[in-house]
Design a protein around this motif. Structure first.
Motif, mmCIF file in Angstrom:
data_model
loop_
_atom_site.group_PDB
_atom_site.id
_atom_site.type_symbol
_atom_site.label_atom_id
_atom_site.label_comp_id
_atom_site.label_asym_id
_atom_site.label_seq_id
_atom_site.Cartn_x
_atom_site.Cartn_y
_atom_site.Cartn_z
ATOM 1 N N ILE A 231 0.869 -1.176 0.000
ATOM 2 C CA ILE A 231 0.000 0.000 0.000
ATOM 3 C C ILE A 231 0.903 1.222 0.000
ATOM 4 N N LEU A 232 0.561 2.215 -0.823
ATOM 5 C CA LEU A 232 1.329 3.458 -0.887
ATOM 6 C C LEU A 232 0.557 4.565 -0.158
ATOM 7 N N MET A 233 1.280 5.433 0.532
ATOM 8 C CA MET A 233 0.629 6.511 1.262
ATOM 9 C C MET A 233 1.161 7.870 0.830
ATOM 10 N N VAL A 234 0.246 8.847 0.776
ATOM 11 C CA VAL A 234 0.594 10.254 0.570
ATOM 12 C C VAL A 234 0.248 10.994 1.856
ATOM 13 N N LYS A 235 1.164 11.794 2.349
ATOM 14 C CA LYS A 235 0.983 12.530 3.596
ATOM 15 C C LYS A 235 1.678 13.887 3.487
ATOM 16 N N PRO A 236 0.954 14.988 3.801
ATOM 17 C CA PRO A 236 -0.461 15.159 4.127
ATOM 18 C C PRO A 236 -1.372 14.896 2.921
ATOM 19 N N ALA A 237 -2.688 15.053 3.153
ATOM 20 C CA ALA A 237 -3.654 14.758 2.102
ATOM 21 C C ALA A 237 -4.107 16.006 1.360
ATOM 22 N N LEU A 238 -4.754 16.919 2.044
ATOM 23 C CA LEU A 238 -5.419 18.033 1.352
ATOM 24 C C LEU A 238 -4.481 18.927 0.559
ATOM 25 N N PRO A 239 -3.291 19.307 1.065
ATOM 26 C CA PRO A 239 -2.408 20.127 0.233
ATOM 27 C C PRO A 239 -1.767 19.351 -0.920
ATOM 28 N N TYR A 240 -1.962 18.027 -0.931
ATOM 29 C CA TYR A 240 -1.294 17.173 -1.916
ATOM 30 C C TYR A 240 -2.294 16.284 -2.663
ATOM 31 N N LEU A 241 -3.486 16.816 -2.907
ATOM 32 C CA LEU A 241 -4.482 16.061 -3.664
ATOM 33 C C LEU A 241 -3.987 15.733 -5.065
ATOM 34 N N ASP A 242 -3.171 16.626 -5.633
ATOM 35 C CA ASP A 242 -2.633 16.348 -6.964
ATOM 36 C C ASP A 242 -1.695 15.148 -6.944
ATOM 37 N N VAL A 243 -0.966 14.975 -5.845
ATOM 38 C CA VAL A 243 -0.059 13.825 -5.728
ATOM 39 C C VAL A 243 -0.865 12.537 -5.599
ATOM 40 N N ILE A 244 -1.940 12.586 -4.802
ATOM 41 C CA ILE A 244 -2.825 11.422 -4.683
ATOM 42 C C ILE A 244 -3.363 11.040 -6.054
ATOM 43 N N ARG A 245 -3.803 12.049 -6.813
ATOM 44 C CA ARG A 245 -4.375 11.786 -8.135
ATOM 45 C C ARG A 245 -3.346 11.169 -9.076
ATOM 46 N N GLU A 246 -2.156 11.734 -9.104
ATOM 47 C CA GLU A 246 -1.111 11.189 -9.974
ATOM 48 C C GLU A 246 -0.759 9.763 -9.574
ATOM 49 N N ALA A 247 -0.727 9.499 -8.274
ATOM 50 C CA ALA A 247 -0.424 8.148 -7.805
ATOM 51 C C ALA A 247 -1.509 7.171 -8.237
ATOM 52 N N ARG A 248 -2.763 7.611 -8.135
ATOM 53 C CA ARG A 248 -3.871 6.740 -8.524
ATOM 54 C C ARG A 248 -3.789 6.387 -10.011
ATOM 55 N N LEU A 249 -3.400 7.352 -10.840
ATOM 56 C CA LEU A 249 -3.310 7.122 -12.279
ATOM 57 C C LEU A 249 -2.096 6.284 -12.652
ATOM 58 N N ALA A 250 -1.028 6.388 -11.854
ATOM 59 C CA ALA A 250 0.230 5.749 -12.226
ATOM 60 C C ALA A 250 0.374 4.323 -11.705
ATOM 61 N N PHE A 251 -0.248 4.025 -10.536
ATOM 62 C CA PHE A 251 0.030 2.753 -9.875
ATOM 63 C C PHE A 251 -1.251 1.979 -9.593
ATOM 64 N N ASP A 252 -1.134 0.645 -9.602
ATOM 65 C CA ASP A 252 -2.287 -0.221 -9.364
ATOM 66 C C ASP A 252 -2.480 -0.575 -7.893
ATOM 67 N N LEU A 253 -1.504 -0.282 -7.048
ATOM 68 C CA LEU A 253 -1.626 -0.625 -5.632
ATOM 69 C C LEU A 253 -2.654 0.266 -4.932
ATOM 70 N N PRO A 254 -3.208 -0.191 -3.811
ATOM 71 C CA PRO A 254 -4.079 0.680 -3.018
ATOM 72 C C PRO A 254 -3.328 1.940 -2.573
ATOM 73 N N ILE A 255 -4.045 3.054 -2.576
ATOM 74 C CA ILE A 255 -3.475 4.342 -2.171
ATOM 75 C C ILE A 255 -4.125 4.778 -0.866
ATOM 76 N N ALA A 256 -3.298 5.052 0.130
ATOM 77 C CA ALA A 256 -3.772 5.629 1.391
ATOM 78 C C ALA A 256 -3.380 7.097 1.427
ATOM 79 N N ALA A 257 -4.186 7.900 2.112
ATOM 80 C CA ALA A 257 -3.868 9.309 2.301
ATOM 81 C C ALA A 257 -4.063 9.648 3.775
ATOM 82 N N TYR A 258 -3.168 10.452 4.324
ATOM 83 C CA TYR A 258 -3.217 10.827 5.726
ATOM 84 C C TYR A 258 -3.726 12.260 5.851
ATOM 85 N N ASN A 259 -4.954 12.386 6.340
ATOM 86 C CA ASN A 259 -5.568 13.681 6.654
ATOM 87 C C ASN A 259 -4.994 14.116 8.010
ATOM 88 N N VAL A 260 -3.911 14.880 7.983
ATOM 89 C CA VAL A 260 -3.040 15.011 9.150
ATOM 90 C C VAL A 260 -3.581 15.992 10.191
#
Length: 312
Positions: A231-260
Motif C-alpha cells: 500500500i502506498l501513502m501520501v501525507k499530508p492529504a489536502l495540500p497534496y491532492l494532486d499527488v494522490i491523483r497522480e499516484a492513482r493514475l500511475a500505480f495499481d496498488l491501493p493508495i492511502a492518504a493521511y488527513n493530518v
C-alpha cells in the motif's frame, strides 16, 4: 434535481470502510489525556487503548493506526523493538478485544531522546544504521500481532529491508503500508505535541520530501513498489491532492492518504469560531480525498465521520 437523483448520479462516495482511526498510546499516562491542539483527540494509557479501539469498531471503522510514546527514550530508540514496548502491548490488547485491522506505525522519532527518526551521526540521521533498527521493530510489531506495518521514517531502502526482515522471521503475509510520499510539511505541528516527537534540534527536511516536488513523489512510490510495498501513502492529504491523483493514475496498488493533524485542527478552529460548518467541512474534505483517488483515509475525524455516515 431531487436528492434521490443527485445520489444516483454522484460520482464519488465516502464510506465508513474507507476510514482508518489513528490512536496515540502513551506509557506515561494513567488516564486518557486530551491533546490541546487537536480538540476531541486524546492520548490513551495502554490499559485504555482497547476500549477506545472498540468504540471505533462499534461505528464500523475497520482499522486503527497506532503511535506509541514510551516511558524511556534513548539515542537509538530501543523501546521501539522491545517485545513489551508500548505499541506491542497495545497491539496485543486490541487484538484480544476486537476484530479490527491493527496497523503499526514504524518510526523511531517517538522513541529517541533527540526526536529524530533514527540513529544520528553527528546531527544527521544515519540511513543504513537506522533501517536495520526498523527491521527489528517491524519483527517486534508483527510478533505482537500487527496486521500491517507502516514505516514512516522516509529512509532510503526502508521498505526493502523491512520486507526482508519480516520474511526471514516468518511473516511473509504481513503487508507493508509505506509512507511513500511524506512531505516536510507545516501541517504536522499538533501531531508532534501528541506524539512528543519534536526534534530537539534541526528538522526532517533531509529525508522528508520538498513540498514543491511531484515527480520525485512518483519516483519514491515506484521505488517502494520495487522494494515490496503493498500500500502506498501520501501525507499530508489536502495540500497534496494532486499527488494522490497522480499516484492513482500511475500505480495499481491501493493508495492511502493521511488527513493530518494540522488539517484536522484547522477545521476545528474555524468551526469553533463560527467561520464554517464543522460537519459539512469535515465531510467535504474527506470526500475530496476520496475523489482524488485515495482508497483509504487515515483521519482524526474517523469517529465523527463514521457517526455522520451512519445517519445518512
Amino acid at each position: 434535481m431531487s436528492s434521490n437523483l443527485r445520489d444516483m448520479v454522484r460520482e464519488t462516495d465516502l464510506s465508513v470502510k474507507d476510514l482508518i482511526y489513528p490512536m496515540f498510546v502513551n506509557e506515561n499516562l494513567r488516564a486518557p489525556k486530551p491533546i490541546g491542539s487537536m480538540p476531541g483527540v486524546k492520548a490513551y494509557p495502554v490499559g485504555k487503548a482497547a476500549a477506545e479501539a472498540k468504540s471505533a469498531e462499534a461505528l464500523g471503522i475497520p482499522a486503527v493506526l497506532l503511535f506509541g510514546i514510551p516511558k524511556r527514550k534513548d539515542e537509538r530508540g530501543s523501546e521501539a523493538w522491545n517485545e513489551k514496548g508500548v505499541v506491542q502491548r497495545a497491539i496485543r490488547e486490541i487484538k484480544k478485544e476486537t476484530d479490527l485491522t491493527v496497523i503499526a506505525d514504524l518510526c523511531l522519532c517517538e522513541y529517541t531522546d533527540h526526536g529524530h527518526c533514527g540513529v544520528l551521526h553527528g546531527e544527521v540521521v544515519d540511513n543504513d544504521s537506522t533501517i536495520e533498527l526498523y527491521g527489528l521493530t517491524a519483527i517486534a510489531q508483527a510478533e505482537a500481532g500487527a496486521d500491517i506495518i507502516a514505516p514512516s521514517g522516509m529512509m532510503d531502502g526502508q521498505v526493502g529491508l523491512i520486507r526482508e526482515a519480516l520474511d526471514d522471521a516468518g511473516f511473509e503475509s504481513v503487508p507493508i503500508m509505506s509512507y511513500s510520499a511524506k512531505y516536510a510539511s507545516a501541517f504536522y505541528g499538533p501531531f508532534r505535541d501528541a506524539a512528543e516527537s519534536t526534534p530537539r534540534f534541526g528538522d526532517r527536511r533531509t529525508h522528508q520530501m520538498d513540498p514543491g516536488n511531484l515527480r520525485e513523489a512518483m519516483r519514491e512510490m515506484a521505488a517502494d513498489i520495487d522494494e515490496g510495498a503493498d500500500i502506498l501513502m501520501v501525507k499530508p492529504a489536502l495540500p497534496y491532492l494532486d499527488v494522490i491523483r497522480e499516484a492513482r493514475l500511475a500505480f495499481d496498488l491501493p493508495i492511502a492518504a493521511y488527513n493530518v493533524s494540522g488539517e484536522y485542527a484547522m477545521v476545528k478552529a474555524a468551526a469553533a469560531n463560527g467561520w464554517l460548518d464543522h460537519d459539512r467541512a469535515m465531510m467535504e474534505s474527506l470526500l475530496s480525498i476520496r475523489r482524488a483517488g485515495a482508497d483509504m483515509i487515515i483521519t482524526y475525524f474517523a469517529k465523527e465521520a463514521a457517526a455522520k455516515l451512519g445517519e445518512m
